[in-house]
Design a protein around this motif. Structure first.
Motif, mmCIF file in Angstrom:
data_model
loop_
_atom_site.group_PDB
_atom_site.id
_atom_site.type_symbol
_atom_site.label_atom_id
_atom_site.label_comp_id
_atom_site.label_asym_id
_atom_site.label_seq_id
_atom_site.Cartn_x
_atom_site.Cartn_y
_atom_site.Cartn_z
ATOM 1 N N MET A 1 33.695 53.315 37.377
ATOM 2 C CA MET A 1 34.797 53.424 38.314
ATOM 3 C C MET A 1 35.865 54.299 37.673
ATOM 4 S SD MET A 1 37.117 50.329 39.965
ATOM 5 C CE MET A 1 35.720 49.475 40.605
ATOM 6 N N GLN A 2 36.410 55.192 38.440
ATOM 7 C CA GLN A 2 37.434 56.082 37.924
ATOM 8 C C GLN A 2 38.783 55.371 37.873
ATOM 9 O OE1 GLN A 2 37.366 59.495 40.433
ATOM 10 N NE2 GLN A 2 35.512 60.314 39.510
ATOM 11 N N VAL A 3 39.669 55.914 37.071
ATOM 12 C CA VAL A 3 40.989 55.315 36.862
ATOM 13 C C VAL A 3 41.741 55.155 38.185
ATOM 14 C CG1 VAL A 3 43.222 55.618 35.740
ATOM 15 C CG2 VAL A 3 41.126 56.166 34.509
ATOM 16 N N ILE A 4 41.700 56.162 39.035
ATOM 17 C CA ILE A 4 42.415 56.087 40.311
ATOM 18 C C ILE A 4 41.847 54.979 41.183
ATOM 19 C CG2 ILE A 4 42.866 57.332 42.471
ATOM 20 C CD1 ILE A 4 43.075 59.887 40.750
ATOM 21 N N GLN A 5 40.533 54.887 41.233
ATOM 22 C CA GLN A 5 39.889 53.842 42.039
ATOM 23 C C GLN A 5 40.225 52.457 41.481
ATOM 24 O OE1 GLN A 5 35.637 54.169 42.261
ATOM 25 N NE2 GLN A 5 35.537 52.963 44.129
ATOM 26 N N THR A 6 40.253 52.324 40.165
ATOM 27 C CA THR A 6 40.619 51.052 39.530
ATOM 28 C C THR A 6 42.026 50.648 39.943
ATOM 29 O OG1 THR A 6 39.183 51.485 37.637
ATOM 30 C CG2 THR A 6 40.960 49.903 37.310
ATOM 31 N N ALA A 7 42.950 51.588 39.902
ATOM 32 C CA ALA A 7 44.342 51.311 40.277
ATOM 33 C C ALA A 7 44.437 50.916 41.751
ATOM 34 C CB ALA A 7 45.217 52.512 39.988
ATOM 35 N N GLU A 8 43.667 51.577 42.603
ATOM 36 C CA GLU A 8 43.675 51.245 44.035
ATOM 37 C C GLU A 8 43.151 49.827 44.272
ATOM 38 O OE1 GLU A 8 41.410 54.381 45.830
ATOM 39 O OE2 GLU A 8 43.070 55.795 45.721
ATOM 40 N N TYR A 9 42.054 49.458 43.610
ATOM 41 C CA TYR A 9 41.516 48.102 43.726
ATOM 42 C C TYR A 9 42.550 47.089 43.262
ATOM 43 C CZ TYR A 9 36.569 48.896 44.851
ATOM 44 O OH TYR A 9 35.388 49.185 45.481
ATOM 45 N N ALA A 10 43.191 47.394 42.126
ATOM 46 C CA ALA A 10 44.176 46.467 41.569
ATOM 47 C C ALA A 10 45.342 46.262 42.534
ATOM 48 C CB ALA A 10 44.684 46.992 40.226
ATOM 49 N N ARG A 11 45.856 47.347 43.083
ATOM 50 C CA ARG A 11 46.975 47.230 44.033
ATOM 51 C C ARG A 11 46.566 46.452 45.285
ATOM 52 N NH1 ARG A 11 48.047 52.430 42.223
ATOM 53 N NH2 ARG A 11 46.948 53.378 43.967
ATOM 54 N N ALA A 12 45.361 46.730 45.794
ATOM 55 C CA ALA A 12 44.880 46.035 46.994
ATOM 56 C C ALA A 12 44.718 44.542 46.731
ATOM 57 C CB ALA A 12 43.565 46.634 47.457
ATOM 58 N N LEU A 13 44.135 44.187 45.590
ATOM 59 C CA LEU A 13 43.981 42.771 45.256
ATOM 60 C C LEU A 13 45.335 42.101 45.084
ATOM 61 C CD1 LEU A 13 40.999 42.464 42.748
ATOM 62 C CD2 LEU A 13 41.251 41.311 44.935
ATOM 63 N N TYR A 14 46.269 42.801 44.437
ATOM 64 C CA TYR A 14 47.594 42.228 44.206
ATOM 65 C C TYR A 14 48.340 42.020 45.527
ATOM 66 C CZ TYR A 14 51.875 41.165 41.717
ATOM 67 O OH TYR A 14 52.979 40.533 41.235
ATOM 68 N N ARG A 15 48.212 42.988 46.443
ATOM 69 C CA ARG A 15 48.837 42.829 47.766
ATOM 70 C C ARG A 15 48.230 41.638 48.516
ATOM 71 N NH1 ARG A 15 48.546 48.379 48.172
ATOM 72 N NH2 ARG A 15 46.586 48.220 49.316
ATOM 73 N N ARG B 1 41.327 43.951 36.165
ATOM 74 C CA ARG B 1 42.190 42.876 35.643
ATOM 75 C C ARG B 1 43.315 43.435 34.785
ATOM 76 N NH1 ARG B 1 39.153 38.457 32.488
ATOM 77 N NH2 ARG B 1 41.237 37.595 32.400
ATOM 78 N N ARG B 2 42.992 44.386 33.920
ATOM 79 C CA ARG B 2 44.027 44.994 33.073
ATOM 80 C C ARG B 2 45.068 45.707 33.934
ATOM 81 N NH1 ARG B 2 39.404 46.090 29.862
ATOM 82 N NH2 ARG B 2 39.244 48.190 30.746
ATOM 83 N N ALA B 3 44.619 46.388 34.965
ATOM 84 C CA ALA B 3 45.549 47.097 35.864
ATOM 85 C C ALA B 3 46.433 46.096 36.608
ATOM 86 C CB ALA B 3 44.769 47.965 36.846
ATOM 87 N N ILE B 4 45.865 44.983 37.032
ATOM 88 C CA ILE B 4 46.654 43.950 37.722
ATOM 89 C C ILE B 4 47.707 43.391 36.771
ATOM 90 C CG2 ILE B 4 46.572 41.617 38.700
ATOM 91 C CD1 ILE B 4 43.792 42.436 39.870
#
Length: 60
Positions: free
Chosen positions: A1-15, A48-51
């Protein structure tokens, strides 16, 4: 998974899950590990780290 995709998943889960987002990512990580999907499990660890970073930024 690319860094941008990881960040998007993290933001979506956090929201969606708020303070439970990291626990949700950990649960998915464990499921992937149990199924032998090592690469997916590593992706969820990155999420998880991004979250954790998002939570830290939002707590200020």
């Amino acid at each position: 998974m690319q860094v941008i995709q990881t960040a998007e998943y993290a933001r979506a889960l956090y929201r969606t899950h708020g303070d439970r987002a990291e626990a949700e990512a950990a649960s998915r990580e464990r499921m992937c590990d149990a199924a032998g999907k090592r690469a997916e499990a590593e992706d969820w660890r990155a999420v998880r780290r991004a979250i954790r970073s998002l939570r830290g930024a939002n707590e200020s």
